[in-house]
Enzyme design. Structure first.
Site, PDB file in Angstrom:
ATOM      1  N   SER A   1       0.909  -0.965  -0.033  1.00  0.00           N
ATOM      2  CA  SER A   1       0.051  -0.024   0.091  1.00  0.00           C
ATOM      3  C   SER A   1       0.901   1.261  -0.028  1.00  0.00           C
ATOM      4  O   SER A   1       1.953   1.234   0.383  1.00  0.00           O
ATOM      5  CB  SER A   1      -0.776   0.139   1.229  1.00  0.00           C
ATOM      6  OG  SER A   1      -1.451  -1.134   1.387  1.00  0.00           O
TER       7      SER A   1
ATOM      8  N   SER B   1       1.870   5.362  -1.912  1.00  0.00           N
ATOM      9  CA  SER B   1       2.213   6.015  -3.272  1.00  0.00           C
ATOM     10  C   SER B   1       3.075   5.524  -3.830  1.00  0.00           C
ATOM     11  O   SER B   1       3.263   5.289  -5.211  1.00  0.00           O
ATOM     12  CB  SER B   1       2.353   7.418  -2.801  1.00  0.00           C
ATOM     13  OG  SER B   1       3.640   7.371  -2.087  1.00  0.00           O
ATOM     14  N   THR B   2       4.170   4.690  -3.405  1.00  0.00           N
ATOM     15  CA  THR B   2       5.273   4.149  -4.143  1.00  0.00           C
ATOM     16  C   THR B   2       5.022   2.803  -4.901  1.00  0.00           C
ATOM     17  O   THR B   2       5.215   2.568  -6.055  1.00  0.00           O
ATOM     18  CB  THR B   2       6.464   3.703  -3.488  1.00  0.00           C
ATOM     19  OG1 THR B   2       6.743   4.911  -2.549  1.00  0.00           O
ATOM     20  CG2 THR B   2       7.559   3.520  -4.192  1.00  0.00           C
TER      21      THR B   2
ATOM     22  N   GLY C   1       5.732  -0.619   0.248  1.00  0.00           N
ATOM     23  CA  GLY C   1       6.610   0.549   0.543  1.00  0.00           C
ATOM     24  C   GLY C   1       6.937   0.649   1.979  1.00  0.00           C
ATOM     25  O   GLY C   1       6.794  -0.417   2.724  1.00  0.00           O
ATOM     26  N   ALA C   2       7.668   1.793   2.244  1.00  0.00           N
ATOM     27  CA  ALA C   2       8.088   1.660   3.839  1.00  0.00           C
ATOM     28  C   ALA C   2       8.064   3.262   4.227  1.00  0.00           C
ATOM     29  O   ALA C   2       8.118   4.086   3.409  1.00  0.00           O
ATOM     30  CB  ALA C   2       9.564   0.980   4.210  1.00  0.00           C
ATOM     31  N   ASP C   3       7.880   3.345   5.359  1.00  0.00           N
ATOM     32  CA  ASP C   3       8.022   5.039   6.068  1.00  0.00           C
ATOM     33  C   ASP C   3       9.549   5.458   6.220  1.00  0.00           C
ATOM     34  O   ASP C   3      10.000   6.404   6.200  1.00  0.00           O
ATOM     35  CB  ASP C   3       7.177   5.100   7.241  1.00  0.00           C
ATOM     36  CG  ASP C   3       5.721   4.932   6.799  1.00  0.00           C
ATOM     37  OD1 ASP C   3       5.302   5.676   5.840  1.00  0.00           O
ATOM     38  OD2 ASP C   3       4.880   4.138   7.305  1.00  0.00           O
TER      39      ASP C   3
ATOM     40  N   GLY D   1       3.132   1.678   8.184  1.00  0.00           N
ATOM     41  CA  GLY D   1       1.751   2.250   8.625  1.00  0.00           C
ATOM     42  C   GLY D   1       1.536   3.394   8.686  1.00  0.00           C
ATOM     43  O   GLY D   1       0.454   3.971   9.088  1.00  0.00           O
ATOM     44  N   GLY D   2       2.287   4.485   8.009  1.00  0.00           N
ATOM     45  CA  GLY D   2       1.959   5.961   7.750  1.00  0.00           C
ATOM     46  C   GLY D   2       0.806   5.830   7.338  1.00  0.00           C
ATOM     47  O   GLY D   2       0.006   6.874   7.392  1.00  0.00           O
TER      48      GLY D   2
ATOM     49  N   GLU E   1      -0.546  -5.729   5.892  1.00  0.00           N
ATOM     50  CA  GLU E   1       0.809  -5.709   5.113  1.00  0.00           C
ATOM     51  C   GLU E   1       1.700  -6.702   5.864  1.00  0.00           C
ATOM     52  O   GLU E   1       2.366  -7.469   5.032  1.00  0.00           O
ATOM     53  CB  GLU E   1       1.531  -4.253   5.471  1.00  0.00           C
ATOM     54  CG  GLU E   1       0.785  -3.306   4.441  1.00  0.00           C
ATOM     55  CD  GLU E   1       1.375  -1.583   4.437  1.00  0.00           C
ATOM     56  OE1 GLU E   1       1.285  -1.025   3.571  1.00  0.00           O
ATOM     57  OE2 GLU E   1       1.970  -1.590   5.490  1.00  0.00           O
TER      58      GLU E   1
HETATM   59  O1  LIG Z   1       2.916   1.473   5.294  1.00  0.00           O
HETATM   60  C1  LIG Z   1       2.547   1.956   4.468  1.00  0.00           C
HETATM   61  C2  LIG Z   1       1.194   2.411   4.293  1.00  0.00           C
HETATM   62  O2  LIG Z   1       0.501   1.772   5.793  1.00  0.00           O
HETATM   63  C3  LIG Z   1       3.181   2.339   3.284  1.00  0.00           C
HETATM   64  O3  LIG Z   1       3.936   1.484   2.853  1.00  0.00           O
HETATM   65  C4  LIG Z   1       4.216   3.409   3.755  1.00  0.00           C
HETATM   66  O4  LIG Z   1       3.259   4.505   4.404  1.00  0.00           O
HETATM   67  C5  LIG Z   1       4.960   4.021   2.579  1.00  0.00           C
HETATM   68  O5  LIG Z   1       4.093   4.862   1.631  1.00  0.00           O
HETATM   69  P1  LIG Z   1       4.620   5.643   0.449  1.00  0.00           P
HETATM   70  O6  LIG Z   1       4.970   4.909  -0.442  1.00  0.00           O
HETATM   71  O7  LIG Z   1       3.495   6.362   0.163  1.00  0.00           O
HETATM   72  O8  LIG Z   1       5.662   6.450   1.000  1.00  0.00           O
END
Ligand SMILES: O=C(CO)[C@H](O)[C@H](O)COP(=O)(O)O
Length: 253
Positions: free
Chosen positions: A48, A50-51, A105-107, A118-119, A126
């Site tokens: 989940s 944007s990436t 993705g990851a924060d 989890g951002g 996930e």
């Molecule tokens: O853990 C997540 C969502 O719960 C996303 O993987 C994380 O927030 C990164 O998102 P983005 O690709 O938009 O930076």
């Protein structure tokens, strides 16, 4: 008027280009990961954020161009919609409990590839999907690549909790580890942010001086009654791709 125009250009043009380079850095990372990890006739997890949108974009191109079949298991409502709207095959863990890889993705990632996730509020599904994958592959832009957690991502570690337990869980985490824990509030609705699973989210701003044993911290958090899952992903990542503004990709395993 000329001065005003110059001033506006000075403010908005650099911002426009930095947003563009951030987006293109997400895209290069996602494309490389999909090219290297997705094999024909496999089931994969779709993360989940944007990436991951760029990963699904590339996956669709490969599915069409190579005429391959890939079963996609979503990690959130957003991922499910991405799979459907791109015409990919939607599956689930009932049909495919073993996945070849999960791309997410990851924060933030530290030097050991311990992650904060989890951002976007989707950490529970996930983590379940990642746990069913032979390889968890992370795609992110350069702002997520850190030595220590908290170095760049300042919103804290997300923790999904059962709604009736959010106050006791908050107090227990603050008592055990210090820092401060906040209930995540909705932006477009009054009240708390509710996850895809009907739970609340706490964001734990941990003390930044702590040289933390994140595996132990994660275990202790998960032992607190009412905690459903934490956004700490410890020893789960096989490989991470961080896109750079110049179009290159840093790879870490
Ligand atoms: O853990 C997540 C969502 O719960 C996303 O993987 C994380 O927030 C990164 O998102 P983005 O690709 O938009 O930076």
């Amino acid at each position: 008027m000329v001065i005003l125009n110059k001033l506006l250009a000075q403010i908005f043009i650099p911002k426009f280009f930095s947003t563009m380079s951030l987006e293109s850095s997400k895209r290069v990372a996602a494309y490389k990961a999909v090219d290297e990890w997705v094999k024909p006739n496999t089931a994969i997890g779709i993360g989940s954020g944007s990436t991951v949108i760029y990963a699904v974009e590339r996956l669709k191109q490969r599915v069409v161009n190579e005429n391959i079949k890939v079963f996609c298991v979503p990690t959130s409502f957003q991922a499910r919609q991405l799979i459907i709207s791109n015409g990919l095959i939607l599956s689930d863990l009932e049909a495919h409990p073993e996945l070849d890889c999960a791309i997410d993705g990851a924060d933030e990632a530290d030097a050991n590839l311990t992650l904060i996730k989890g951002g976007g509020g989707c950490l529970l599904q996930e983590k379940v999907v990642a746990s069913c994958a032979q390889s968890l592959i992370i795609v992110a832009d350069y702002t997520k690549d850190s030595t220590k957690l908290g170095q760049q991502y300042r919103k804290g570690i997300p923790i999904e909790v059962v709604p009736m337990a959010y106050v006791p869980v908050k107090r227990k985490i603050e008592g055990l580890f210090g820092g401060s824990v906040n209930l995540r509030m909705s932006v477009a609705k009054a009240g708390p942010c509710v996850t895809d699973n009907g739970n609340f989210l706490l964001d734990w701003q941990f003390p930044t001086d702590a040289d933390s044993d994140w595996a132990a911290v994660n275990r202790d958090i998960l032992m607190i009654p009412g905690v459903v899952e934490s956004g700490l992903f410890v020893n789960m990542v096989r490989k991470a791709y961080f896109g750079l503004a110049d179009g290159n990709v840093t790879e870490r395993c």
